[in-house]
Write a protein that holds these residues in place. Structure first.
Motif, PDB file in Angstrom:
ATOM      1  N   ASP A   1      46.823  40.219  33.440  1.00 24.46           N
ATOM      2  CA  ASP A   1      45.626  39.387  33.520  1.00 24.46           C
ATOM      3  C   ASP A   1      44.430  40.212  33.043  1.00 24.46           C
TER       4      ASP A   1
ATOM      5  N   SER B   1      41.488  39.198  32.377  1.00 25.81           N
ATOM      6  CA  SER B   1      40.194  38.662  32.806  1.00 25.81           C
ATOM      7  C   SER B   1      39.707  39.326  34.095  1.00 25.81           C
ATOM      8  N   SER B   2      40.614  40.001  34.772  1.00 29.19           N
ATOM      9  CA  SER B   2      40.272  40.671  36.029  1.00 29.19           C
ATOM     10  C   SER B   2      40.807  42.093  36.007  1.00 29.19           C
TER      11      SER B   2
ATOM     12  N   LYS C   1      43.195  42.870  39.027  1.00 19.94           N
ATOM     13  CA  LYS C   1      44.531  42.306  38.869  1.00 19.94           C
ATOM     14  C   LYS C   1      45.310  43.067  37.798  1.00 19.94           C
ATOM     15  N   LYS C   2      44.602  43.463  36.761  1.00 20.17           N
ATOM     16  CA  LYS C   2      45.247  44.192  35.673  1.00 20.17           C
ATOM     17  C   LYS C   2      45.813  45.516  36.174  1.00 20.17           C
TER      18      LYS C   2
ATOM     19  N   GLN D   1      48.861  44.863  38.357  1.00 23.52           N
ATOM     20  CA  GLN D   1      50.027  44.475  37.568  1.00 23.52           C
ATOM     21  C   GLN D   1      50.623  45.661  36.815  1.00 23.52           C
TER      22      GLN D   1
ATOM     23  N   LYS E   1      53.979  35.190  33.539  1.00 23.69           N
ATOM     24  CA  LYS E   1      52.766  35.941  33.820  1.00 23.69           C
ATOM     25  C   LYS E   1      52.597  36.195  35.321  1.00 23.69           C
TER      26      LYS E   1
END
Length: 232
Positions: A30, A32-33, A36-37, A40, A121
């Motif tokens: 992700d 966009s964040s 979160k990236k 992950q 995802k």
């Protein structure tokens, strides 16, 4: 000898960037964040460490068998020799004889499953990508597995491979963020160092097995497992 695992992983990660770097760059994270990236990416690495640890457990168990048979010193010498041979023998020779043919179908299934995970995802998909990635054939991982074998203990075998995996994390994490953070010329120069490091570690295992009676080559090879709890 455990210290060699992380160092070997750190150095071999420059090779990993060329082989597994494309996988890291294509991770369905992700973007966009940032939080979160990062999470992950950590899940991806956790999957890889789980795969390496599982392999380390198996090879540590095999090494335990050699230890119980009283072949710990001979095993250390053989491991050192094999580590050196894996690095020095050109890859095209291995391809010529196709040593992986017996497990080709398994490898094909792993690659197929890996491709399917890229279409998802979810966090679980990131973990599975790392897990499957860790089971893909790699000469340097094979060399590390011989190190885990020489630990002659399941716990140490797992730890050896986890430390190896931890050593590869910095470079592969960087590959996710910046695809061109190292020039091809610079990577090629760094990869030339990898064989020397692998040979050096192989020599350490050989000296460990010879038992010269010093810190590097103690007379009692059981120092590999002394005082360490074993998993059963």
């Amino acid at each position: 000898m455990l210290f060699s695992a992380f160092f070997f992983g750190l150095i071999s990660s420059f090779h990993c960037v060329g082989m597994c770097g494309p996988i890291a760059m294509m991770l369905p994270v992700d973007r966009s964040s940032e939080a979160k990236k990062v999470l992950q990416i950590l899940l991806y690495h956790l999957g890889r460490l789980t795969a390496y640890g599982s392999l380390g457990l198996v090879f540590g168990l095999l090494g335990k068998g050699f230890y119980l048979a009283g072949m710990q010193q001979q095993l250390s010498i053989l491991v050192g020799i094999f580590m050196i041979l894996i690095i020095l023998i050109p890859e095209k020779i291995f391809m010529k004889y196709n040593f992986s043919k017996p497990v080709y179908k398994i490898i094909s299934k792993v690659k197929s499953s890996l491709g399917k995970q890229f279409k998802k995802k979810s966090n679980s998909a990131l973990f599975m990508i790392g897990l499957l990635n860790g089971f893909l054939p790699c000469g340097l991982v094979y060399a590390a597995l011989f190190g885990a074998l020489a630990m002659q203990n399941m716990s140490l075998g797992v730890l050896y491979m986890v430390l190896y995996g931890l050593g590869t994390i910095p470079m592969l994490s960087a590959a996710v963020y910046v695809s061109g953070f190292l020039s091809g010329n610079f990577r090629n120069k760094l990869q030339k160092v990898i064989p020397f490091v692998a040979v050096f570690i192989g020599v350490l295992f050989i000296l460990r097995g010879i038992g010269l009676g010093n810190f590097i080559s103690p007379g009692n090879i059981s120092l590999f497992v002394k005082g360490m709890p074993d998993c059963r």
